[in-house]
Design an enzyme around this catalytic site. Structure first.
Site, PDB file in Angstrom:
ATOM      1  N   TYR A 111     -18.882  15.317  12.789  1.00 54.90           N
ATOM      2  CA  TYR A 111     -17.875  15.972  11.871  1.00 54.90           C
ATOM      3  C   TYR A 111     -17.666  15.100  10.571  1.00 54.90           C
ATOM      4  CZ  TYR A 111     -13.316  18.046  10.879  1.00 54.90           C
ATOM      5  OH  TYR A 111     -12.174  18.691  10.311  1.00 54.90           O
ATOM      6  N   TYR A 140     -18.807  24.147   4.815  1.00 53.05           N
ATOM      7  CA  TYR A 140     -17.571  23.314   5.552  1.00 53.05           C
ATOM      8  C   TYR A 140     -17.236  24.905   6.390  1.00 53.05           C
ATOM      9  CZ  TYR A 140     -13.110  21.833   6.752  1.00 53.05           C
ATOM     10  OH  TYR A 140     -12.126  21.091   7.654  1.00 53.05           O
TER      11      TYR A 140
END
Length: 227
Positions: A145, A195
């Protein structure tokens, strides 16, 4: 106020404790853009950057420059999860979840060290790796992440790919590159790929494990670590 301002405190804390530099964070951005530049459909496709480009990009929240920050994109992701035996009857190349774990950063807040750690990774790693019956030597890629460049550095340290405080030099030397110790965010991640919050890394792991990453396909892609 927002994500950049809170994560900037992680970055400043890491810089204070270990001497991490803006150029080392920039190395994360450059490496991940290099991955994305080869992958059609990413926000960074065909647009590699240099460390000088990173250093020249505008300051957003000290010490983050624009190229330290992830890219907003629109899109959709769907992942179908089912029993292994059913998966084998549905597709020729199912991807298996070997282990899963969870940690919560509120633990670090209670300890008074919220910015010394990106997350509470230790229990998540311990459970996932124990379930999977593997150790770091078995992992071929990390899909982490990455809302900001410091996030990659701190997670590489927390998972144990590099010693605490050595993440900056590690990425500056290409440890997260395709030929490095642990190829990381191999489609550009959120910084230069797309994203989709936690799904960004999962989707790329699936593509790599299935051998569907095109020009960005890793030579060995059997086990992926996703955060």
């Amino acid at each position: 106020m927002g994500a950049a301002s809170s994560h900037a405190l992680h970055a400043r804390r890491h810089m204070h404790r270990f001497g991490t530099t803006s150029r080392q964070m920039g190395a994360v951005a450059v490496t991940q853009r290099g991955y994305a530049a080869k992958r059609p459909g990413t926000t960074g496709y065909g647009k590699p950057i240099t460390l000088d480009d990173h250093q020249a990009s505008p300051m957003i929240v000290d010490p983050f420059r624009r190229l330290d920050c992830c890219r907003d994109t629109d899109g959709g992701v769907a992942v179908l999860v089912c029993r292994a035996d059913r998966a084998r009857s549905l597709v020729d190349n199912p991807i298996y979840i070997l282990g899963a774990g969870m940690g919560q950063n509120i633990v670090n807040w209670h300890k008074g060290v919220p910015y010394d750690h990106h997350d509470n990774i230790a229990p998540a790693k311990a459970r996932a790796f124990a379930q999977a019956g593997i150790d770091l030597r078995d992992v071929d890629m990390a899909q982490l992440y990455d809302p900001f460049t410091i996030s990659v550095i701190m997670q590489l340290e927390a998972y144990g790919f590099v010693a605490e405080g050595q993440g900056g030099p590690f990425v500056a030397e290409g440890g997260n590159g395709a030929d490095g110790v642990i190829p990381t965010n191999t489609a550009g991640g959120q910084l230069s790929g797309f994203y989709a919050t936690g799904f960004t890394g999962i989707i790329e792991a699936i593509r790599q494990l299935r051998g569907e990453a095109g020009e960005g396909q890793l030579g060995k892609a059997d086990i992926a670590l996703c955060s």
